[in-house]
Design an enzyme around this catalytic site. Sequence first.
Site, short mmCIF file in Angstrom:
data_model
loop_
_atom_site.label_atom_id
_atom_site.label_comp_id
_atom_site.label_asym_id
_atom_site.label_seq_id
_atom_site.Cartn_x
_atom_site.Cartn_y
_atom_site.Cartn_z
N PRO A 172 -5.22 11.37 7.45
CA PRO A 172 -4.48 12.44 6.76
C PRO A 172 -4.62 12.22 5.24
O PRO A 172 -4.07 11.26 4.70
CB PRO A 172 -3.04 12.22 7.22
CG PRO A 172 -3.15 11.39 8.47
CD PRO A 172 -4.34 10.52 8.27
N LEU A 173 -5.38 13.07 4.59
CA LEU A 173 -5.71 12.90 3.17
C LEU A 173 -4.88 13.87 2.34
O LEU A 173 -5.13 15.09 2.36
CB LEU A 173 -7.21 13.13 2.95
CG LEU A 173 -7.75 12.95 1.53
CD1 LEU A 173 -7.49 11.54 1.02
CD2 LEU A 173 -9.25 13.26 1.49
N SER A 174 -3.91 13.35 1.60
CA SER A 174 -2.98 14.20 0.85
C SER A 174 -3.46 14.52 -0.55
O SER A 174 -2.90 15.41 -1.20
CB SER A 174 -1.62 13.50 0.76
OG SER A 174 -1.70 12.36 -0.08
N GLY A 175 -4.46 13.79 -1.04
CA GLY A 175 -4.86 13.94 -2.42
C GLY A 175 -4.09 13.03 -3.36
O GLY A 175 -4.30 13.08 -4.57
N GLY A 176 -3.21 12.19 -2.80
CA GLY A 176 -2.48 11.21 -3.61
C GLY A 176 -3.21 9.89 -3.67
O GLY A 176 -4.25 9.69 -3.04
N ALA A 177 -2.61 8.93 -4.40
CA ALA A 177 -3.29 7.67 -4.67
C ALA A 177 -3.50 6.83 -3.41
O ALA A 177 -4.57 6.23 -3.22
CB ALA A 177 -2.49 6.86 -5.69
N ASP A 178 -2.51 6.79 -2.51
CA ASP A 178 -2.61 5.90 -1.36
C ASP A 178 -3.65 6.36 -0.35
O ASP A 178 -4.55 5.60 0.03
CB ASP A 178 -1.24 5.77 -0.68
CG ASP A 178 -0.22 5.07 -1.56
OD1 ASP A 178 -0.64 4.30 -2.45
OD2 ASP A 178 0.99 5.29 -1.38
N SER A 179 -3.55 7.61 0.11
CA SER A 179 -4.53 8.09 1.08
C SER A 179 -5.93 8.16 0.47
O SER A 179 -6.93 7.93 1.16
CB SER A 179 -4.11 9.45 1.65
OG SER A 179 -4.03 10.43 0.63
N LYS A 191 -6.54 -32.35 15.13
CA LYS A 191 -5.95 -32.00 13.84
C LYS A 191 -4.60 -32.71 13.70
O LYS A 191 -3.78 -32.71 14.62
CB LYS A 191 -5.76 -30.48 13.76
CG LYS A 191 -5.43 -29.95 12.38
CD LYS A 191 -5.48 -28.42 12.37
CE LYS A 191 -5.22 -27.83 11.00
NZ LYS A 191 -5.31 -26.35 11.01
#
Length: 733
Positions: free
Chosen positions: A354-361, A113
Amino acid sequence: MRLLKTATCNLNQWAMDFDCNLKNIKESIAKAKEAGAVIRLGPELEITGYGCEDHFLELDTVNHAWECLKELLVGDWTDGILCSFGMPVIKGSERYNCQILCMNRKIIMIRPKMWLANDGNYRELRWFTAWKQRDQLVNFQLPKEISEALSQDSVPFGYGYIQFLDTAVAAEICEELFTPTPPHAELALNGVEVFMNASGSHHQLRKLDIRLRAFIGATHTRGGVYMYSNHQGCDGGRLYYDGCASVVVNGDLVAQGSQFSLKDVEVVIAQIDLEAVASLRGSISSFQEQASCKTRVPFVEARYNLCQSFNLKMCLSSPLKIKYHSPEEEIAFGPGCWLWDYLRRSGASGFLLPLSGGADSSSVAAIVGCMCQLVVKEIANGDEQVKADAIRIGQYNDGQYPTDSREFAKRIFYTVFMGSENSSEATKSRAKVLADEIGAWHLDVSIDGVISALLSLFQTVTGKRPQYKVDGGSNSENLGLQNIQARIRMVLAFMFASLLPWVHNKPGFYLVLGSSNVDEALRGYLTKYDCSSADINPIGSISKQDLRTFLQWAATHLGYASLAEIEAAPPTAELEPIRSDYSQLDEVDMGMTYEELSVYGRLRKIFRCGPISMFKNLCYRWGAKLTPQEVADKVKHFFKYYSINRHKMTVLTPSYHAESYSPEDNRFDLRQFLYNARWPYQFRKIDDLVRELDGDRVHLGESSELDKLRDASQGGGGMGVVAAGSGNPNVGL
């Protein structure tokens, strides 16, 4: 007619796993031969894997590559087919990134290369030397074991091409295509008709078009067949190599492989008439004139024919419409495939989120759900490797295997809602509904008892008990109480990941998934060692804006309807008490909107702006809505908290790389992590510019008109929505 059948491929290699890599290479050759191809192109450094990094400095790595090449050459793998293999080669005291061009159990030439990738995620100059001799091929003495096995002492080494009896073929390696004067331009003038580009190119949102336009441009005005091969998958690091093996003829795409796939081997076949290349070149006067006075490139003669004459049994490949994925599909499929490779190669039994119910998780949960859907779909399509991996990971017995994505998710995916007194019923409900839609094993855990115990311990030691700000506490107390919750969630997540398999009589462990996005990392809006600290993070390099559009898409296309409600909810950390007159919101805490953060991130990284350059750029971009002083305040606010929190990047969870303004400092964004957060010199220069601009406006009498324009557009485009410094911008220190 000169009919040529070519094969290029996507290979899912694994850095330093020579057995895996050799198996995939052999399978790709077998498929190419079965299709009748006479050229087989593999990806860059395919024998070792591209991501070996400092392992390239070990002699063992180079020696093992030669051993694998020897196995390919002493067998019948290269009989009747030109194969290009990628591996490191040491010549003298230098190490080169090379393509080994082989046919009929012999090495025809070694092509090192010449232009190395050395920016962004790439550090090739750390491990390799660029080949600089362009005027001649030199003699390379083969290692003794190879020489004896092949009855071949030496081989031409350097920049050049292979002249067959009926065509000319040359290699162009990855980065070389994107240089100001790429080799294919000179090679085309020397009569080369087939270009083979072995690449190690990673996925980045909205990047594929740049790559394909380069292939098309390489042959559109000078003619030729451009073959492109790439890795596909996670080879052991943060990058996902996104395949898309392709063949372009005279500027037309005639074959295109998948960009995202769970397959270990994908071979793309194209059937071409090389007379079309000769015809195009003969019709371009400027090409003819430049070819007549070209700089001659050295070549190696190979006394073989590659082409067939006129044959109606061989159908020519026709131009195709280029297939692009939408950004939402890229977010679903890229990280989904990366997670599958990581899971099956790590020895883990599944994921815990860990699922918070927010957009990210919720985005992370949806990506895992998408992964499960891809696995079931690939098994239904007959992929035995995916099936074997899924049976092993999911602990299926008696001939059973995954046929339903929700059932498969139940076996490999735990989600945990770790609520406190500050959590709302809405987020708790959203987390449970989404987990049910995906099929995850969901737990609802209250962490109040653990937090209370820690606060009691603190009170026993110090005699004081901190209070939230809404209850009369100071900023320090408020921040400390929020960080306790965040960090307890990290501890509990790792505890559950290690012990829940034991509880359910499953072997192994679960990988903890993080869920902080690229904008929060840039601003430092996360607690160091909270549940953003995980084993891996599939969205750590994706912006909040892109994640929100992904959630809207996934609600429909992945079948997780609750994501629409999650996307519509205002982002909140839920770390402070909810009162009738107060509810914690992310953008208020940060003192800036996510839209503004995305702008800052792109200017800082992609356009390489310091505080002064960013201020000047934003005066043009936002000048109709904000005064120079307001722009200055925003720029100072961003750089203050960016620099205060930069230290968090040193412990950022390894994340899928998807965005060109990622602040991840392990390999992509290399900067100090201890700053003078006051930026005295730079901020003083901004103040001088503000005074100068204000003076110009008063002198020109434009102040009132600009004010009217700004007032008319106030609130649009994400400007002025949040006052800089409002709320608690120190959350997560």
